[in-house]
Scaffold this motif. Structure first.
Motif, PDB file in Angstrom:
ATOM      1  N   GLN A  92     103.109  51.088  -6.355  1.00  0.00           N
ATOM      2  CA  GLN A  92     101.862  51.747  -6.744  1.00  0.00           C
ATOM      3  C   GLN A  92     102.126  53.188  -7.169  1.00  0.00           C
ATOM      4  O   GLN A  92     101.593  53.663  -8.162  1.00  0.00           O
ATOM      5  CB  GLN A  92     100.874  51.714  -5.576  1.00  0.00           C
ATOM      6  N   THR A  93     102.950  53.890  -6.406  1.00  0.00           N
ATOM      7  CA  THR A  93     103.319  55.253  -6.771  1.00  0.00           C
ATOM      8  C   THR A  93     104.668  55.210  -7.476  1.00  0.00           C
ATOM      9  O   THR A  93     105.584  54.518  -7.035  1.00  0.00           O
ATOM     10  CB  THR A  93     103.417  56.157  -5.521  1.00  0.00           C
ATOM     11  N   ASP A  94     104.768  55.942  -8.572  1.00  0.00           N
ATOM     12  CA  ASP A  94     106.025  55.893  -9.321  1.00  0.00           C
ATOM     13  C   ASP A  94     107.108  56.684  -8.595  1.00  0.00           C
ATOM     14  O   ASP A  94     106.836  57.487  -7.695  1.00  0.00           O
ATOM     15  CB  ASP A  94     105.834  56.413 -10.751  1.00  0.00           C
ATOM     16  N   ALA A  95     108.337  56.434  -8.984  1.00  0.00           N
ATOM     17  CA  ALA A  95     109.485  57.080  -8.342  1.00  0.00           C
ATOM     18  C   ALA A  95     110.192  58.003  -9.327  1.00  0.00           C
ATOM     19  O   ALA A  95     111.422  58.028  -9.411  1.00  0.00           O
ATOM     20  CB  ALA A  95     110.451  56.022  -7.816  1.00  0.00           C
ATOM     21  N   TRP A  99     111.703  66.953 -11.802  1.00  0.00           N
ATOM     22  CA  TRP A  99     112.553  67.946 -12.461  1.00  0.00           C
ATOM     23  C   TRP A  99     113.410  67.334 -13.569  1.00  0.00           C
ATOM     24  O   TRP A  99     114.166  68.038 -14.238  1.00  0.00           O
ATOM     25  CB  TRP A  99     113.458  68.631 -11.431  1.00  0.00           C
ATOM     26  N   ARG A 100     113.306  66.032 -13.770  1.00  0.00           N
ATOM     27  CA  ARG A 100     114.086  65.364 -14.813  1.00  0.00           C
ATOM     28  C   ARG A 100     113.186  64.945 -15.973  1.00  0.00           C
ATOM     29  O   ARG A 100     112.041  64.557 -15.766  1.00  0.00           O
ATOM     30  CB  ARG A 100     114.770  64.107 -14.262  1.00  0.00           C
ATOM     31  N   SER A 101     113.744  64.993 -17.176  1.00  0.00           N
ATOM     32  CA  SER A 101     113.008  64.507 -18.343  1.00  0.00           C
ATOM     33  C   SER A 101     112.835  62.995 -18.245  1.00  0.00           C
ATOM     34  O   SER A 101     113.455  62.332 -17.407  1.00  0.00           O
ATOM     35  CB  SER A 101     113.766  64.863 -19.624  1.00  0.00           C
ATOM     36  N   VAL A 102     112.006  62.464 -19.139  1.00  0.00           N
ATOM     37  CA  VAL A 102     111.752  61.022 -19.159  1.00  0.00           C
ATOM     38  C   VAL A 102     113.057  60.245 -19.296  1.00  0.00           C
ATOM     39  O   VAL A 102     113.347  59.332 -18.518  1.00  0.00           O
ATOM     40  CB  VAL A 102     110.778  60.674 -20.308  1.00  0.00           C
ATOM     41  N   ILE A 103     113.883  60.595 -20.279  1.00  0.00           N
ATOM     42  CA  ILE A 103     115.106  59.821 -20.496  1.00  0.00           C
ATOM     43  C   ILE A 103     116.087  60.002 -19.348  1.00  0.00           C
ATOM     44  O   ILE A 103     116.798  59.061 -18.966  1.00  0.00           O
ATOM     45  CB  ILE A 103     115.757  60.163 -21.857  1.00  0.00           C
ATOM     46  N   ASP A 104     116.100  61.185 -18.737  1.00  0.00           N
ATOM     47  CA  ASP A 104     117.012  61.399 -17.598  1.00  0.00           C
ATOM     48  C   ASP A 104     116.560  60.616 -16.373  1.00  0.00           C
ATOM     49  O   ASP A 104     117.383  60.224 -15.538  1.00  0.00           O
ATOM     50  CB  ASP A 104     117.120  62.893 -17.275  1.00  0.00           C
ATOM     51  N   ASN A 105     115.261  60.367 -16.258  1.00  0.00           N
ATOM     52  CA  ASN A 105     114.778  59.491 -15.195  1.00  0.00           C
ATOM     53  C   ASN A 105     115.227  58.054 -15.431  1.00  0.00           C
ATOM     54  O   ASN A 105     115.680  57.368 -14.515  1.00  0.00           O
ATOM     55  CB  ASN A 105     113.244  59.543 -15.118  1.00  0.00           C
ATOM     56  N   VAL A 106     115.100  57.596 -16.666  1.00  0.00           N
ATOM     57  CA  VAL A 106     115.411  56.201 -16.976  1.00  0.00           C
ATOM     58  C   VAL A 106     116.908  55.932 -16.932  1.00  0.00           C
ATOM     59  O   VAL A 106     117.349  54.849 -16.538  1.00  0.00           O
ATOM     60  CB  VAL A 106     114.824  55.821 -18.356  1.00  0.00           C
ATOM     61  N   VAL A 107     117.703  56.920 -17.298  1.00  0.00           N
ATOM     62  CA  VAL A 107     119.157  56.723 -17.370  1.00  0.00           C
ATOM     63  C   VAL A 107     119.807  56.713 -15.984  1.00  0.00           C
ATOM     64  O   VAL A 107     120.950  56.273 -15.830  1.00  0.00           O
ATOM     65  CB  VAL A 107     119.789  57.826 -18.257  1.00  0.00           C
ATOM     66  N   ALA A 108     119.077  57.165 -14.965  1.00  0.00           N
ATOM     67  CA  ALA A 108     119.669  57.302 -13.625  1.00  0.00           C
ATOM     68  C   ALA A 108     120.196  55.979 -13.089  1.00  0.00           C
ATOM     69  O   ALA A 108     121.276  55.913 -12.489  1.00  0.00           O
ATOM     70  CB  ALA A 108     118.643  57.898 -12.663  1.00  0.00           C
ATOM     71  N   SER A 145     100.484  61.069 -19.151  1.00  0.00           N
ATOM     72  CA  SER A 145      99.303  60.445 -18.546  1.00  0.00           C
ATOM     73  C   SER A 145      99.751  59.425 -17.506  1.00  0.00           C
ATOM     74  O   SER A 145     100.937  59.069 -17.423  1.00  0.00           O
ATOM     75  CB  SER A 145      98.484  59.740 -19.629  1.00  0.00           C
ATOM     76  N   GLY A 146      98.794  58.920 -16.719  1.00  0.00           N
ATOM     77  CA  GLY A 146      99.129  57.920 -15.706  1.00  0.00           C
ATOM     78  C   GLY A 146      99.741  56.671 -16.316  1.00  0.00           C
ATOM     79  O   GLY A 146     100.710  56.109 -15.792  1.00  0.00           O
ATOM     80  N   GLY A 147      99.174  56.224 -17.449  1.00  0.00           N
ATOM     81  CA  GLY A 147      99.711  55.043 -18.109  1.00  0.00           C
ATOM     82  C   GLY A 147     101.118  55.263 -18.630  1.00  0.00           C
ATOM     83  O   GLY A 147     101.975  54.373 -18.549  1.00  0.00           O
ATOM     84  N   MET A 148     101.383  56.449 -19.171  1.00  0.00           N
ATOM     85  CA  MET A 148     102.727  56.753 -19.679  1.00  0.00           C
ATOM     86  C   MET A 148     103.741  56.819 -18.536  1.00  0.00           C
ATOM     87  O   MET A 148     104.871  56.342 -18.664  1.00  0.00           O
ATOM     88  CB  MET A 148     102.707  58.064 -20.465  1.00  0.00           C
ATOM     89  N   ARG A 149     103.337  57.394 -17.424  1.00  0.00           N
ATOM     90  CA  ARG A 149     104.238  57.442 -16.264  1.00  0.00           C
ATOM     91  C   ARG A 149     104.580  56.026 -15.790  1.00  0.00           C
ATOM     92  O   ARG A 149     105.716  55.733 -15.410  1.00  0.00           O
ATOM     93  CB  ARG A 149     103.585  58.227 -15.120  1.00  0.00           C
ATOM     94  N   LYS A 150     103.566  55.133 -15.823  1.00  0.00           N
ATOM     95  CA  LYS A 150     103.823  53.755 -15.406  1.00  0.00           C
ATOM     96  C   LYS A 150     104.762  53.062 -16.386  1.00  0.00           C
ATOM     97  O   LYS A 150     105.607  52.254 -15.995  1.00  0.00           O
ATOM     98  CB  LYS A 150     102.506  52.998 -15.287  1.00  0.00           C
ATOM     99  N   ARG A 151     104.660  53.401 -17.672  1.00  0.00           N
ATOM    100  CA  ARG A 151     105.593  52.843 -18.653  1.00  0.00           C
ATOM    101  C   ARG A 151     107.020  53.297 -18.366  1.00  0.00           C
ATOM    102  O   ARG A 151     107.970  52.521 -18.495  1.00  0.00           O
ATOM    103  CB  ARG A 151     105.194  53.257 -20.075  1.00  0.00           C
ATOM    104  N   VAL A 152     107.162  54.561 -17.979  1.00  0.00           N
ATOM    105  CA  VAL A 152     108.490  55.054 -17.614  1.00  0.00           C
ATOM    106  C   VAL A 152     109.026  54.260 -16.413  1.00  0.00           C
ATOM    107  O   VAL A 152     110.198  53.881 -16.368  1.00  0.00           O
ATOM    108  CB  VAL A 152     108.475  56.568 -17.304  1.00  0.00           C
ATOM    109  N   SER A 153     108.157  53.994 -15.434  1.00  0.00           N
ATOM    110  CA  SER A 153     108.565  53.218 -14.264  1.00  0.00           C
ATOM    111  C   SER A 153     109.041  51.822 -14.663  1.00  0.00           C
ATOM    112  O   SER A 153     110.038  51.314 -14.133  1.00  0.00           O
ATOM    113  CB  SER A 153     107.412  53.104 -13.263  1.00  0.00           C
TER     114      SER A 153
END
Length: 273
Positions: A92-95, A99-108, A145-153
């Protein structure tokens, strides 16, 4: 429980599982009892039930974070033992790391699993494009936005190519319109990935719109009250099928089954309040 020769084991099996634990005041409490569930490979299963009926305990048994007090939990025919790298999670809550950009979150994820840096970033760019976030790679979570954050998740999860995906009310914090869009995004990603999904929700319509099979749980201690096969053809457009007569009929049937358990759960809450 053995499988017939030549038949692959299900992705997930919970076999006569019970889970008991000691409460802070020293009492023994049973969260689930005599619980049986099977998720075939590539199958999308949703579970619904009243508040406090053990839905999250079920997820913990699959991950290995909780062990059965009796019975057995299996992944691909083998007993669950610890955290399995083939499992992905969306909660429910994203992880996201703020302090990281979108791509740096996904690349982890890929980098943690040993992918070379250049390859990991290429995978991350492709994952973000699949969730319609190309061009947003350098933004930070607070700019989304909330939807964009969920897409990143979702990109974070699917980039690791999970064979089993566990989802615990992942869209409950979103508004209705955004949630409908996210349902369609999820179904596209799942269809491509062929992962086996266990999706926990309080929203019966969400469960029916997404799943191949819906498990209805009793009020705690939870066990399986009934299982419904959702025979609505795929591919599905969630925002459209809610108005389909077959969808409405299934919703009414399952709600009639679920309503009694919700009432029992609510009555217990009032007594203990």
């Amino acid at each position: 429980m053995s499988n017939s020769p030549g038949k692959m084991s299900p992705a997930v099996e919970l076999i006569n599982v019970s889970r008991r634990f000691i409460t802070p005041d020293g009492k023994s409490m049973t969260a689930i009892r005599n619980f049986n569930m099977t998720i075939e490979r590539g199958e999308f299963v949703a579970i619904v039930g009243p508040t406090g009926c053990g839905k999250s305990t079920t997820l913990n048994l699959v991950t290995g974070l909780a062990k059965p007090s009796s019975g057995e939990a299996r992944l691909f025919g083998e007993p669950v033992s610890g955290i399995d790298p083939r499992i992905g999670f969306v909660f429910q809550t994203d992880a996201l790391f703020p302090w990281r950009s979108v791509i740096d979150n996904v690349v982890a994820g890929p980098m943690f699993r040993g992918k070379p840096k250049e390859e990991a970033y290429e995978l991350a760019r492709k994952a973000l494009a699949r969730v319609n976030l190309a061009g947003h790679e350098t933004k930070y979570p607070h700019q989304l936005s909330g939807g964009m954050r969920k897409r990143v998740s979702l990109a974070q999860t699917f980039i690791n190519e999970p064979e089993i995906l566990l989802m615990d009310e992942p869209f409950s914090a979103l508004d209705v319109q955004t949630r409908a869009l996210m349902h369609d995004e999820l179904l596209k990603l799942w269809s491509d990935a062929k992962a086996s999904v266990l999706f926990v929700t309080h929203d019966l319509e969400e469960a029916i719109a997404l799943a191949d099979k819906v498990y209805v749980l009793t009020a705690g201690p939870a066990t399986v009250k009934s299982v419904y096969t959702i025979d609505i053809p795929r591919p599905r457009v969630v925002s459209d099928i809610r108005y389909d007569q077959r969808f409405i009929d299934i919703s009414q049937t399952i709600w009639n089954d679920l309503r009694d358990e919700v009432k029992i759960g609510a009555a217990r809450t009032e007594v203990s309040a």
